[in-house]
Scaffold this motif. Structure first.
Motif, short mmCIF file in Angstrom:
data_model
loop_
_atom_site.label_atom_id
_atom_site.label_comp_id
_atom_site.label_asym_id
_atom_site.label_seq_id
_atom_site.Cartn_x
_atom_site.Cartn_y
_atom_site.Cartn_z
N ALA B 62 0.72 -1.35 -0.06
CA ALA B 62 -0.10 -0.20 0.02
C ALA B 62 1.16 1.48 -0.10
O ALA B 62 0.69 2.11 -0.35
CB ALA B 62 -1.27 -0.01 1.05
N PHE B 63 1.87 1.84 0.68
CA PHE B 63 3.36 2.41 0.67
C PHE B 63 3.44 2.57 -0.68
O PHE B 63 3.69 3.48 -1.20
CB PHE B 63 3.57 1.91 1.37
CG PHE B 63 4.95 3.28 1.87
CD1 PHE B 63 5.12 3.88 3.20
CD2 PHE B 63 6.48 2.15 1.06
CE1 PHE B 63 6.23 4.53 2.69
CE2 PHE B 63 7.78 3.28 1.46
CZ PHE B 63 6.96 4.72 2.42
N PHE B 64 3.96 1.35 -1.28
CA PHE B 64 3.95 1.45 -2.84
C PHE B 64 3.22 2.12 -3.49
O PHE B 64 3.39 3.08 -4.67
CB PHE B 64 4.81 0.04 -3.23
CG PHE B 64 6.41 0.17 -2.61
CD1 PHE B 64 6.75 1.26 -2.52
CD2 PHE B 64 6.58 -1.31 -2.19
CE1 PHE B 64 8.77 0.93 -2.31
CE2 PHE B 64 7.59 -0.74 -1.69
CZ PHE B 64 8.72 -0.21 -1.52
N VAL B 65 2.05 1.65 -3.75
CA VAL B 65 0.98 2.77 -3.90
C VAL B 65 0.88 3.25 -4.20
O VAL B 65 0.36 4.34 -5.40
CB VAL B 65 -0.27 1.50 -3.96
CG1 VAL B 65 -1.47 2.56 -4.36
CG2 VAL B 65 -0.02 -0.17 -4.55
N ILE B 66 0.69 4.21 -2.59
CA ILE B 66 0.81 5.81 -2.47
C ILE B 66 2.10 6.54 -3.76
O ILE B 66 1.42 7.83 -4.16
CB ILE B 66 0.24 6.05 -1.39
CG1 ILE B 66 -0.48 4.66 -0.47
CG2 ILE B 66 0.75 7.54 -0.89
CD1 ILE B 66 -1.26 5.74 0.64
N ALA B 67 2.80 5.98 -3.60
CA ALA B 67 4.32 6.91 -4.11
C ALA B 67 3.85 6.67 -5.20
O ALA B 67 3.98 7.34 -5.68
CB ALA B 67 5.71 5.78 -3.76
#
Lengths: 171, 100
Positions: B62-67
């Motif tokens: 999810a962190f990478f999706v936001i980035a």
């Protein structure tokens, strides 16, 4: 009981707000509903025990991405757009296709099996805290993807400046 | 305890609302907001999997999706500004310069 009520409120609000986002004629209104939607999503993430993701949902999504959207919407002169049709003429076909895919996904959930349970239980996270556990995994197991993400953001910064800057006449 | 299926149904519903908005709206900014909606729907299911499987990797994804969403928004909005400078419209049906 209180958990179900909490989830019911947040999911109803999220679905209602996402319908409002895609149906408003004026993009400024859409962006404002989107802002409210992101706060509700952050609340849902807190409910799922993801404190760090909830925080960056508010900071990055609501604080950075939506402000960028709002800047662009206010930068462009959209008075002509307000008079045109909201949807394309064949929108019922799209609605039927989307509803069909949704029903397909929901009906496939019955055969869904959860994988093996990991070690990050609620008690473990209460002792360790969510951000510490996330950081430990991010900087060991996912170090290379993390570096690649920084490269992606660097390319995005350079690309956005190159694309959006005013062309300067060289001679 | 809220069952996992409820989260997955919520996520699928929000995703399909995003798909519907992308397919039917012709205003490029609203189409962009629909893409953000779809990315957020994916985040809901990633985080619910992370919670119910007691695994940290869902939150990392999810962190990478936001980035990636941040990068995508910056590039996409720059493209919209460049298009608007040339055509003075955000209506995608009028952007047909590359048609032979």
């Amino acid at each position: 009981m209180i958990q179900q009520l909490f989830f019911a409120y947040f999911s109803a609000a999220i679905i209602l707000l996402s319908v409002l986002v895609i149906t408003r004629r004026n993009p400024v209104h859409s962006v404002m509903w989107m802002l409210l939607l992101f706060f509700h999503l952050a609340g849902l993430y807190l409910f799922l025990g993801a404190e760090f993701i909830a925080a960056i949902q508010v900071i990055v999504y609501a604080g950075a991405i939506l402000v960028l959207f709002l800047f662009v919407v206010l930068l462009l002169n959209l008075r002509e757009e307000l008079k045109t049709n909201r949807f394309i003429t064949s929108w019922p076909v799209s609605l039927i296709i989307c509803a069909g895919i949704l029903l397909l996904i929901i009906s496939s959930l019955r055969d869904f099996l959860l994988g093996p349970i990991g070690k990050y239980s609620v008690e473990y996270l209460r002792k360790e805290t969510n951000t510490v556990a996330l950081g430990k995994v991010l900087y060991t197991e996912f170090l290379l993807p993390f570096e690649i993400a920084s490269l992606v953001l660097l390319v995005a910064i350079i690309g956005a400046i190159v694309l959006a800057k005013r062309r300067v006449k060289s001679h | 305890m809220v069952p996992l299926d409820w989260y997955l149904i919520l996520s699928a519903t929000v995703f399909m609302i995003g798909v519907f908005g992308f397919l039917t709206r012709r205003n490029i900014i609203i189409m962009f907001l629909s893409i953000e909606l779809m990315l957020n729907a994916v985040n809901i299911s990633l985080l619910s999997f992370s919670h119910y499987m007691q695994d940290m990797r869902g939150q990392i994804l999810a962190f990478f999706v936001i980035a990636v969403a941040a990068a995508e928004a910056a590039i996409g909005l720059a493209i919209i500004i460049a298009l608007f400078k040339n055509k003075a419209t955000v209506h995608v049906d009028e952007m047909n310069e590359m048609k032979g």
